[in-house]
Design a protein around this motif. Structure first.
Motif, PDB file in Angstrom:
ATOM      1  N   ASP A  76       0.871  -1.081  -0.007  1.00  0.00           N
ATOM      2  CA  ASP A  76      -0.041  -0.194  -0.005  1.00  0.00           C
ATOM      3  C   ASP A  76       0.827   1.297  -0.010  1.00  0.00           C
ATOM      4  O   ASP A  76       2.008   1.289   0.327  1.00  0.00           O
ATOM      5  N   ASP A  77       0.160   2.239  -0.433  1.00  0.00           N
ATOM      6  CA  ASP A  77       0.818   3.352  -0.360  1.00  0.00           C
ATOM      7  C   ASP A  77       1.005   4.212   0.926  1.00  0.00           C
ATOM      8  O   ASP A  77       0.219   4.081   1.880  1.00  0.00           O
ATOM      9  N   LEU A  78       2.470   4.347   1.418  1.00  0.00           N
ATOM     10  CA  LEU A  78       2.453   4.806   2.682  1.00  0.00           C
ATOM     11  C   LEU A  78       2.158   6.194   3.152  1.00  0.00           C
ATOM     12  O   LEU A  78       1.845   6.768   4.159  1.00  0.00           O
ATOM     13  N   GLY A  79       1.906   7.066   1.951  1.00  0.00           N
ATOM     14  CA  GLY A  79       1.601   8.368   2.338  1.00  0.00           C
ATOM     15  C   GLY A  79       2.742   9.399   3.045  1.00  0.00           C
ATOM     16  O   GLY A  79       4.077   8.706   3.266  1.00  0.00           O
ATOM     17  N   ASN A  80       2.440  10.173   3.327  1.00  0.00           N
ATOM     18  CA  ASN A  80       3.477  11.024   4.128  1.00  0.00           C
ATOM     19  C   ASN A  80       3.527  10.853   5.677  1.00  0.00           C
ATOM     20  O   ASN A  80       2.333  10.776   6.085  1.00  0.00           O
ATOM     21  N   PRO A  81       4.550  11.209   6.283  1.00  0.00           N
ATOM     22  CA  PRO A  81       4.485  11.015   7.771  1.00  0.00           C
ATOM     23  C   PRO A  81       3.656  12.195   8.437  1.00  0.00           C
ATOM     24  O   PRO A  81       3.540  13.199   7.880  1.00  0.00           O
ATOM     25  N   LEU A  82       3.039  11.707   9.695  1.00  0.00           N
ATOM     26  CA  LEU A  82       2.367  12.804  10.225  1.00  0.00           C
ATOM     27  C   LEU A  82       2.795  14.055  10.828  1.00  0.00           C
ATOM     28  O   LEU A  82       2.423  15.038  11.091  1.00  0.00           O
ATOM     29  N   VAL A  83       4.190  13.720  11.087  1.00  0.00           N
ATOM     30  CA  VAL A  83       4.923  14.836  11.678  1.00  0.00           C
ATOM     31  C   VAL A  83       6.411  15.045  11.002  1.00  0.00           C
ATOM     32  O   VAL A  83       6.931  13.967  10.305  1.00  0.00           O
ATOM     33  N   ASN A  84       7.109  15.958  11.092  1.00  0.00           N
ATOM     34  CA  ASN A  84       8.117  16.330  10.421  1.00  0.00           C
ATOM     35  C   ASN A  84       9.456  15.434  10.904  1.00  0.00           C
ATOM     36  O   ASN A  84       9.550  15.255  12.310  1.00  0.00           O
ATOM     37  N   TYR A  86      10.783  12.508  10.320  1.00  0.00           N
ATOM     38  CA  TYR A  86      10.552  11.220  10.104  1.00  0.00           C
ATOM     39  C   TYR A  86      11.216  10.748   8.923  1.00  0.00           C
ATOM     40  O   TYR A  86      11.413  11.313   7.820  1.00  0.00           O
ATOM     41  N   ILE A  87      11.759   9.223   8.848  1.00  0.00           N
ATOM     42  CA  ILE A  87      12.520   8.839   7.870  1.00  0.00           C
ATOM     43  C   ILE A  87      11.958   7.461   7.549  1.00  0.00           C
ATOM     44  O   ILE A  87      11.344   6.913   8.282  1.00  0.00           O
ATOM     45  N   LEU A  88      12.185   6.899   6.348  1.00  0.00           N
ATOM     46  CA  LEU A  88      11.674   5.676   5.798  1.00  0.00           C
ATOM     47  C   LEU A  88      12.386   4.543   6.236  1.00  0.00           C
ATOM     48  O   LEU A  88      13.914   4.621   6.101  1.00  0.00           O
ATOM     49  N   SER A  89      12.030   3.487   7.064  1.00  0.00           N
ATOM     50  CA  SER A  89      12.889   2.256   7.291  1.00  0.00           C
ATOM     51  C   SER A  89      12.167   1.022   6.800  1.00  0.00           C
ATOM     52  O   SER A  89      10.857   1.080   6.253  1.00  0.00           O
ATOM     53  N   SER A  90      13.181  -0.174   6.737  1.00  0.00           N
ATOM     54  CA  SER A  90      12.592  -1.364   6.273  1.00  0.00           C
ATOM     55  C   SER A  90      13.067  -2.408   7.215  1.00  0.00           C
ATOM     56  O   SER A  90      14.125  -2.324   7.587  1.00  0.00           O
ATOM     57  N   ASP A  91      12.176  -3.434   7.265  1.00  0.00           N
ATOM     58  CA  ASP A  91      13.001  -4.742   7.916  1.00  0.00           C
ATOM     59  C   ASP A  91      13.293  -5.683   7.230  1.00  0.00           C
ATOM     60  O   ASP A  91      13.201  -5.449   5.735  1.00  0.00           O
ATOM     61  N   THR A  92      13.756  -6.970   7.461  1.00  0.00           N
ATOM     62  CA  THR A  92      14.325  -7.776   6.673  1.00  0.00           C
ATOM     63  C   THR A  92      13.225  -8.584   5.784  1.00  0.00           C
ATOM     64  O   THR A  92      13.598  -9.176   4.867  1.00  0.00           O
ATOM     65  N   TRP A  99       7.383   4.508   8.627  1.00  0.00           N
ATOM     66  CA  TRP A  99       7.892   5.661   8.874  1.00  0.00           C
ATOM     67  C   TRP A  99       8.522   5.655  10.520  1.00  0.00           C
ATOM     68  O   TRP A  99       7.746   5.249  11.284  1.00  0.00           O
ATOM     69  N   ILE A 100       9.753   6.292  10.523  1.00  0.00           N
ATOM     70  CA  ILE A 100      10.333   6.094  11.833  1.00  0.00           C
ATOM     71  C   ILE A 100      10.916   7.604  12.291  1.00  0.00           C
ATOM     72  O   ILE A 100      11.431   8.141  11.501  1.00  0.00           O
ATOM     73  N   PRO A 101      10.955   7.874  13.570  1.00  0.00           N
ATOM     74  CA  PRO A 101      11.821   9.116  13.949  1.00  0.00           C
ATOM     75  C   PRO A 101      13.070   9.200  13.650  1.00  0.00           C
ATOM     76  O   PRO A 101      13.745   8.054  13.520  1.00  0.00           O
TER      77      PRO A 101
END
Length: 714
Positions: A445-453, A455-461, A467-469
């Motif tokens: 699905d489309d993640l869209g934009n983070p709710l707060v300024n 944040y950066i995009l992260s991925s697991d294995t 999105w994470i701080p």
């Protein structure tokens, strides 16, 4: 033949002969190593050093009176004999002779100059040494008498040795060779006489014979002109027979003139770039070859290879013919062969609507290069009626063949040569939805934009993204000069001095620069700071006391160490363990001598410099040893580099110092120390400077905000 003989030069058989340019013997040596060495010394300056020296003849009128009715050189009159030359005096006769020669054109032609009664007659350029020895004959009347010298002294850049002063080298490798005669000897001058860099270029002309030429080496660079056999307008050169060439030698080839063109090919021992023939023309047409392993290899040419499709393809580049070509398919079918480098890259099948009665095949042909490409647009209404249209192996469907490009059902076929010809069909996607719903269902699905300024995009294995701080510990303070003491921490406030710089990157502290041990006034016993920095050398050269106050000063220990009274940096930036800044740290200070006329360089070596966990700087001298059993013996080798002197003692000079037994030439500079100096006495370290370079981690218990606040307080 001469090259073969040259290879036996100095080998021990026969004789070596040295002669003048006209072959008069001037020396004979045994053909051994010693004889070769002696000959080489004599011929060292034998090569011509200018392009040409003009041959010269003279005539001097000595006595009497009369006229000159003829004057010949080599049988050719050099003035208009229809008008005899006369003059009121001998010098006037000489002047008139020169005028008559200069105003007349003979073949060969001459010019003249006058000095007194003598006329100097020069042949014009281009004859070199070829007419040396031509006889001067004068026909005169009356009682006129004269002396003359025959034409001589001409030299040419094509002469192996200078015709005036050069010496030739001959060899006779026969064991029966005799002294004093060159009968049976071979001239090897062209192989053994060295040409200096200022020698003129010797450009020889060679004529092709049976497709080849014999070229004799003239040096590491040989330049020649080639002429066609029998002076024909065209000829072909396939082989160069190299005489005396060595690997790496360079050969420069030009044609004699543009009217007789020679085509140089690769049929023999000539290797040309991309196997492209070279045709000689005027002087601007030149090719440069290098001799390697018996063959000649092209390294450059002018003009260069033309930037044509054929030239690129000859160099193995898949260069296409740009542009487009229209092809109309007819009912009867057939085969269309597209040749790279001949047919245009873009092919459009167009024309009137047609119903086929036989099939069509469009394919590649010729000598393709890897990467050759044709793009075929199908834009003709074709009814297959059971037949085929096959383009680079791709058969068109009835729909693709019968529709126009405007209808949205047509296609493009790309034919590419990769080992073999292969086709790729590109369907017209105009107005069509190309989404593959099966594959689309597997997409996230489309993640869209983070709710707060922030944040950066992260991925697991497993590829799950979110999105994470952003890492809030990331920090770079940039460089800042460490502050003067602010009542809590810092360095002594010495005006005009630049303290070390500090920087914090994430959780690591970096400190770099020069550290100044603050100097006290001698009268204050360490309690009054000497400032500004410019006064440390002059006029306060008697000050040596270490500054002891709490505002950036040091506390000294009689055993030989000093530690800063207060921290040099804020608490949050202090190390978690005592850090060694350096061992055997070299420090210096400059002062003026007693008379304030000369600079004296004072030296000391600290045993260690440490940054303590409380932020204080600890400096340990070489004297800081365990002396509880008695006075320590100072036997550290670095002692000899530490300045120790009494006030008024003479300053040594090491300008002639030699490190050898009996050579300790230390002299008296006649200057004296203005005060007692002791680089091992911690109380006299004021004014010494040393390098401070250190990095260390900050305690993990200190927060990022505390780090920033601490740095900002500096």
């Amino acid at each position: 033949m001469s090259f073969t003989k040259a290879t036996k030069y100095g080998t021990g058989l026969g004789k070596i002969y040295l002669t003048t340019f006209t072959n008069n013997i001037i020396a004979t040596y045994d053909n051994n190593k010693k004889g070769k060495e002696m000959a080489n010394q004599v011929i060292l300056a034998s090569s011509p050093v200018i392009g040409e020296t003009l041959a010269l003849a003279t005539i001097t009128y000595t006595v009497g009176a009369g006229t000159v009715t003829d004057l010949t050189i080599g049988g050719t009159s050099i003035f208009d004999t229809g008008t005899p030359i006369s003059g009121a005096s001998l010098s006037a006769l000489a002047t008139n002779t020169a005028t008559a020669i200069n105003s007349y054109t003979s073949s060969p032609n001459y010019t003249a100059q006058v000095l007194g009664n003598t006329v100097y007659i020069f042949i014009t350029a281009g004859f070199g040494s070829s007419l040396n020895g031509s006889t001067v004959v004068a026909t005169v009347t009356g009682t006129l008498e004269f002396t003359k010298t025959d034409l001589d002294g001409g030299t040419s850049s094509q002469d192996v040795v200078d015709a005036q002063t050069g010496i030739k080298v001959w060899i006779n490798d026969d064991v029966a060779a005799q002294f004093g005669t060159i009968v049976g000897a071979t001239d090897i001058s062209s192989f053994v006489v060295r040409k200096p860099f200022n020698s003129p270029t010797d450009i020889r002309s060679y004529t092709i014979s049976g497709g080849s030429i014999n070229i004799e080496r003239k040096g590491s660079i040989t330049e020649v002109q080639i002429d066609t056999e029998g002076a024909l307008s065209t000829d072909t050169l396939t082989d160069i027979i190299a005489v005396g060439f060595s690997n790496g030698d360079t050969l420069i080839l030009r044609g004699v003139n543009g009217a007789r063109a020679t085509t140089i090919t690769t049929a023999g021992n000539i290797n040309l770039a991309n196997s492209a023939n070279f045709v000689t023309g005027g002087n601007e047409s030149v090719i440069v070859l290098q001799f390697i392993g018996g063959d000649f290899w092209e390294i450059s040419r002018s003009p260069g290879l033309p930037l044509t499709v054929a030239a690129f393809r000859s160099a193995n580049f898949p260069q296409e013919v740009l542009g487009s070509k229209d092809i109309e398919l007819t009912a009867g079918g057939g085969t269309i062969n597209l040749e790279p480098g001949v047919d245009e890259k873009y092919i459009r099948i167009t024309g009137s609507a047609v119903t086929l009665t036989s099939s069509w095949t469009i394919q590649g042909t010729g000598t393709p290069k890897e990467g050759d490409t044709f793009i075929v647009y199908v834009d003709q209404q074709i009814t297959l009626d059971g037949n085929n249209v096959t383009i680079f192996g791709i058969p068109l469907t009835s729909l693709q063949a019968s529709s126009t490009q405007a209808s949205g059902n047509k296609c493009v076929v790309i034919g590419e040569y990769v080992v073999t010809w292969r086709g790729t069909l590109i369907a017209n996607s105009r107005n069509r939805d190309l989404v593959d719903t099966t594959q689309l269902a597997t997409k996230e699905d489309d993640l869209g934009n983070p709710l707060v300024n922030g944040y950066i995009l992260s991925s697991d294995t497993l590829g799950v993204r979110t999105w994470i701080p952003y890492d809030q510990d990331s920090y770079d303070s940039g460089w800042k000069v460490m502050n003067a003491h602010n009542g809590t921490f810092g360095l002594a406030a010495v005006e005009g001095w630049t303290n070390p710089s500090i920087r914090v990157i994430n959780r690591v502290v970096f400190i770099t620069g020069q550290f100044l041990i603050p100097l006290s006034t001698s009268a204050s016993m360490g309690n009054l700071l000497r400032t500004p920095w410019s006064s440390y050398q002059n006029p306060f050269n008697v000050d040596t006391q270490t500054y002891l106050a709490t505002t950036g000063g040091f506390s000294v220990d009689p055993n030989g160490s000093a530690i800063s009274q207060t921290p040099i940096l804020p608490t949050a930036l202090m190390p978690t363990q005592s850090l060694i800044v350096g061992r055997n740290v070299f420090a210096q200070r400059n002062i003026l001598d007693t008379g304030n006329t000369h600079v004296i360089v004072l030296n000391t070596i600290f045993n260690q410099v440490r940054l303590q966990t409380d932020g204080r700087l600890l400096i340990i001298s070489q004297f800081d040893v365990n002396d509880s059993i008695g006075t320590a013996i100072v036997n550290f080798p670095a002692q000899q580099f530490i300045t120790v002197a009494d006030s008024g003692a003479n300053v040594p000079s090491y300008s002639t110092y030699k490190q050898q037994i009996g050579g300790f030439a230390v002299t008296d500079s006649t200057k004296t120390y203005p005060a007692a100096i002791n680089g091992m006495d911690v109380s006299k370290w004021g004014g010494y400077i040393f390098n401070l370079n250190i990095s260390y981690p900050i305690s993990s218990s200190v927060s990022r905000d505390d780090i920033i606040a601490a740095f900002d307080s500096i």
